[in-house]
Design an enzyme around this catalytic site. Structure first.
Site, PDB file in Angstrom:
ATOM      1  N   ASP A 177       0.889  -1.082   0.142  1.00  0.00           N
ATOM      2  CA  ASP A 177       0.004  -0.049   0.136  1.00  0.00           C
ATOM      3  C   ASP A 177       0.935   1.138  -0.339  1.00  0.00           C
ATOM      4  OD1 ASP A 177      -2.247  -1.700   0.134  1.00  0.00           O
ATOM      5  OD2 ASP A 177      -2.479  -1.063   2.271  1.00  0.00           O
ATOM      6  N   ARG A 201      -1.606  -0.989  -8.569  1.00  0.00           N
ATOM      7  CA  ARG A 201      -3.086  -0.376  -8.190  1.00  0.00           C
ATOM      8  C   ARG A 201      -2.881   1.118  -8.330  1.00  0.00           C
ATOM      9  NH1 ARG A 201      -3.726  -0.975  -2.146  1.00  0.00           N
ATOM     10  NH2 ARG A 201      -4.210  -3.198  -2.628  1.00  0.00           N
TER      11      ARG A 201
HETATM   12  P1  FDA Z   1     -14.139   9.748  -4.477  1.00  0.00           P
HETATM   13  O1  FDA Z   1     -13.559   9.943  -3.388  1.00  0.00           O
HETATM   14  O2  FDA Z   1     -14.180  10.751  -5.700  1.00  0.00           O
HETATM   15  O3  FDA Z   1     -15.540   8.987  -4.333  1.00  0.00           O
HETATM   16  C1  FDA Z   1     -16.384   8.635  -5.308  1.00  0.00           C
HETATM   17  C2  FDA Z   1     -17.688   8.050  -5.020  1.00  0.00           C
HETATM   18  O4  FDA Z   1     -17.398   6.705  -4.354  1.00  0.00           O
HETATM   19  C3  FDA Z   1     -18.108   9.013  -3.817  1.00  0.00           C
HETATM   20  O5  FDA Z   1     -19.120   9.890  -4.201  1.00  0.00           O
HETATM   21  C4  FDA Z   1     -19.114   7.782  -3.090  1.00  0.00           C
HETATM   22  O6  FDA Z   1     -20.165   7.354  -3.773  1.00  0.00           O
HETATM   23  C5  FDA Z   1     -18.192   6.733  -3.050  1.00  0.00           C
HETATM   24  N1  FDA Z   1     -17.283   6.424  -1.948  1.00  0.00           N
HETATM   25  C6  FDA Z   1     -15.992   6.895  -1.897  1.00  0.00           C
HETATM   26  N2  FDA Z   1     -15.501   6.862  -0.863  1.00  0.00           N
HETATM   27  C7  FDA Z   1     -16.444   6.203   0.185  1.00  0.00           C
HETATM   28  C8  FDA Z   1     -16.608   6.039   1.522  1.00  0.00           C
HETATM   29  N3  FDA Z   1     -15.706   5.973   2.412  1.00  0.00           N
HETATM   30  N4  FDA Z   1     -17.617   5.560   2.074  1.00  0.00           N
HETATM   31  C9  FDA Z   1     -18.859   5.310   1.139  1.00  0.00           C
HETATM   32  N5  FDA Z   1     -18.779   6.042  -0.045  1.00  0.00           N
HETATM   33  C10 FDA Z   1     -17.611   6.149  -0.704  1.00  0.00           C
HETATM   34  N6  FDA Z   1      -5.236   5.231  -0.613  1.00  0.00           N
HETATM   35  C11 FDA Z   1      -4.093   5.250  -0.580  1.00  0.00           C
HETATM   36  O7  FDA Z   1      -3.460   6.454  -0.268  1.00  0.00           O
HETATM   37  N7  FDA Z   1      -3.044   4.340  -0.324  1.00  0.00           N
HETATM   38  C12 FDA Z   1      -3.440   3.143  -0.778  1.00  0.00           C
HETATM   39  O8  FDA Z   1      -2.720   2.033  -0.699  1.00  0.00           O
HETATM   40  C13 FDA Z   1      -4.938   2.748  -1.054  1.00  0.00           C
HETATM   41  N8  FDA Z   1      -5.506   1.685  -1.331  1.00  0.00           N
HETATM   42  C14 FDA Z   1      -6.725   1.611  -1.823  1.00  0.00           C
HETATM   43  C15 FDA Z   1      -7.272   0.192  -2.206  1.00  0.00           C
HETATM   44  C16 FDA Z   1      -8.299   0.135  -2.763  1.00  0.00           C
HETATM   45  C17 FDA Z   1      -9.006  -1.105  -3.252  1.00  0.00           C
HETATM   46  C18 FDA Z   1      -9.252   1.115  -2.803  1.00  0.00           C
HETATM   47  C19 FDA Z   1     -10.688   1.351  -3.476  1.00  0.00           C
HETATM   48  C20 FDA Z   1      -8.840   2.511  -2.350  1.00  0.00           C
HETATM   49  C21 FDA Z   1      -7.666   2.593  -1.770  1.00  0.00           C
HETATM   50  N9  FDA Z   1      -7.034   3.784  -1.440  1.00  0.00           N
HETATM   51  C22 FDA Z   1      -5.707   3.915  -0.982  1.00  0.00           C
HETATM   52  C23 FDA Z   1      -7.958   4.841  -1.076  1.00  0.00           C
HETATM   53  C24 FDA Z   1      -8.319   5.982  -2.054  1.00  0.00           C
HETATM   54  O9  FDA Z   1      -6.925   6.576  -1.988  1.00  0.00           O
HETATM   55  C25 FDA Z   1      -9.535   6.790  -1.775  1.00  0.00           C
HETATM   56  O10 FDA Z   1      -9.072   7.631  -0.762  1.00  0.00           O
HETATM   57  C26 FDA Z   1     -10.738   6.252  -1.883  1.00  0.00           C
HETATM   58  O11 FDA Z   1     -10.952   5.023  -2.751  1.00  0.00           O
HETATM   59  C27 FDA Z   1     -11.974   7.156  -2.142  1.00  0.00           C
HETATM   60  O12 FDA Z   1     -11.810   7.629  -3.474  1.00  0.00           O
HETATM   61  P2  FDA Z   1     -12.489   7.291  -4.763  1.00  0.00           P
HETATM   62  O13 FDA Z   1     -11.553   6.692  -5.666  1.00  0.00           O
HETATM   63  O14 FDA Z   1     -13.574   6.112  -4.417  1.00  0.00           O
HETATM   64  O15 FDA Z   1     -13.193   8.540  -5.091  1.00  0.00           O
END
Ligand code: FDA
Length: 343
Positions: free
Chosen positions: A163, A215
């Site tokens: 990560d 990733r």
């Molecule tokens: P965004 O934040 O724009 O959200 C888009 C939509 O997704 C929201 O409008 C909502 O509908 C939904 N959503 C997002 N987060 C939600 C929540 N917590 N609860 C409910 N709904 C939510 N980060 C990092 O810094 N280092 C890492 O190693 C990882 N590893 C990782 C693995 C995996 C499999 C995922 C999916 C994510 C990570 N992350 C991470 C976290 C990532 O950086 C990020 O903070 C979150 O995924 C939220 O961003 P989104 O891309 O979902 O988009």
């Protein structure tokens, strides 16, 4: 006497919670970014951790994002996800460890986890944080712990992904990742790139050249504007740019395999569109989402024939992970606060 004691105890919890709620309301009024940064600060604050971890309601809400506290519980969650057609990456919760013994017991737990994945015949790999394995104590300790984990994983033909944490750890994390490949010749190690960092495009260019297992996420920490895009739109634009780079024909020819880690439908649609135009099979990349978030979207992608991997955390050190999930979506925070006052 007892009554006075218990109302004192209640006050001990309620006053800071009231403070937190007022801070959150003000922050919400002044903007989501402010709220997000306030929560990310709280994810590191020991005083807040002590309060939140002791509340039953926090455990209940956290259970939405965390599969349980023990290996048995997380194995059951993995089996259920596998049966719905999803692969899994398992995360034993813990980070920023500053005690050598704790780093070593985390390593031992991850070794047991790899054994159990193999024994139970589950379709899961493992994600690790270097700060959990001792990076903040001594770089060599984290390297050695991860080396042992990778050795065990390779005995089973399994993989481990590192990560990505706060920006101050990015350079060292990438160094360790490269060293494990170059010096120890591990081929079962992958890395995470965060699209909010300015440096990521250059890192991706190098990772493409190396045919890496990557990733891509947006990034979950509070970073200063000289290091990361302060505007979410720019992070999103960069996300799509990096997806396109890593799904390009030259990248695929080099052997790059991309995990598109997001719940953002715009990012998912852009990926699908790029893949359709360039006739890229869904088995050449995968979507990744967090346990308990957008289950509807996870299932829809499976139904449409895409590969989906779910990041499943477990363990007792759920506080920082949980608060980062609150920071990502203000609605989660309001749900939590509403329930606190219902207690
Ligand atoms: P965004 O934040 O724009 O959200 C888009 C939509 O997704 C929201 O409008 C909502 O509908 C939904 N959503 C997002 N987060 C939600 C929540 N917590 N609860 C409910 N709904 C939510 N980060 C990092 O810094 N280092 C890492 O190693 C990882 N590893 C990782 C693995 C995996 C499999 C995922 C999916 C994510 C990570 N992350 C991470 C976290 C990532 O950086 C990020 O903070 C979150 O995924 C939220 O961003 P989104 O891309 O979902 O988009």
């Amino acid at each position: 006497m007892n009554k006075r004691k218990s109302s004192g105890k209640k006050l001990f919890f309620i006053l800071p919670l009231l403070f937190l709620s007022i801070a959150a309301i003000l922050a919400y009024k002044f903007g989501e970014r402010w709220l997000r940064n306030a929560l990310i600060y709280l994810s590191h604050a020991t005083w807040a951790r002590n309060i939140v971890e002791n509340l039953q309601i926090s455990r209940t809400v956290a259970r939405r994002f965390v599969a349980g506290e023990s290996i048995d519980e997380v194995m059951a969650a993995t089996r259920a996800l596998n049966s719905r057609g999803m692969t899994v990456t398992l995360d034993y919760l813990g980070e920023s460890v500053n005690d050598r013994g704790v780093a070593i017991s985390a390593r031992d737990e991850i070794l047991r986890l790899l054994d159990r994945i193999e024994e139970d015949g589950l379709d899961a790999n493992v994600s690790v944080k270097l700060s959990q394995l001792g990076l903040r104590i001594e770089r060599g300790l984290a390297l050695e712990n991860l080396r042992l984990i990778l050795m065990r994983a390779s005995q089973f033909g399994n993989k481990v992904r590192i990560d990505m944490e706060e920006s101050e750890l990015v350079e060292t994390t990438l160094d360790i990742y490269h060293r494990l490949q170059d010096q120890y010749e591990f081929q079962n190690v992958g890395i995470v790139i965060q699209s909010y960092l300015y440096r990521s495009e250059a890192d991706v260019t190098q990772l493409i050249d190396e045919g890496a297992w990557v990733r891509l996420c947006k990034g979950a920490y509070a970073e200063p504007p000289d290091i990361a895009y302060p505007d979410k739109n720019d992070t999103d634009i960069n996300y799509i740019k990096l997806v396109n780079m890593m799904l390009s024909e030259p990248a695929r020819e080099k052997g790059v395999h991309l995990g598109i880690a997001t719940h953002d439908e715009k990012m998912i649609m852009a990926t699908k569109a790029y893949a359709a135009i360039h006739q890229i099979n869904p088995d050449q990349y995968e979507f990744q989402m967090l346990y308990g978030i957008r289950r509807d979207l996870q299932q829809e992608l499976i139904k449409d024939g895409y590969s989906v991997r779910i990041y499943v955390p477990y363990g007792t050190a759920w506080y920082p992970y949980f608060v980062r999930r609150l920071a990502e979506r203000p609605a989660n925070m309001w749900f939590f606060i509403r329930n606190l006052f219902k207690q």
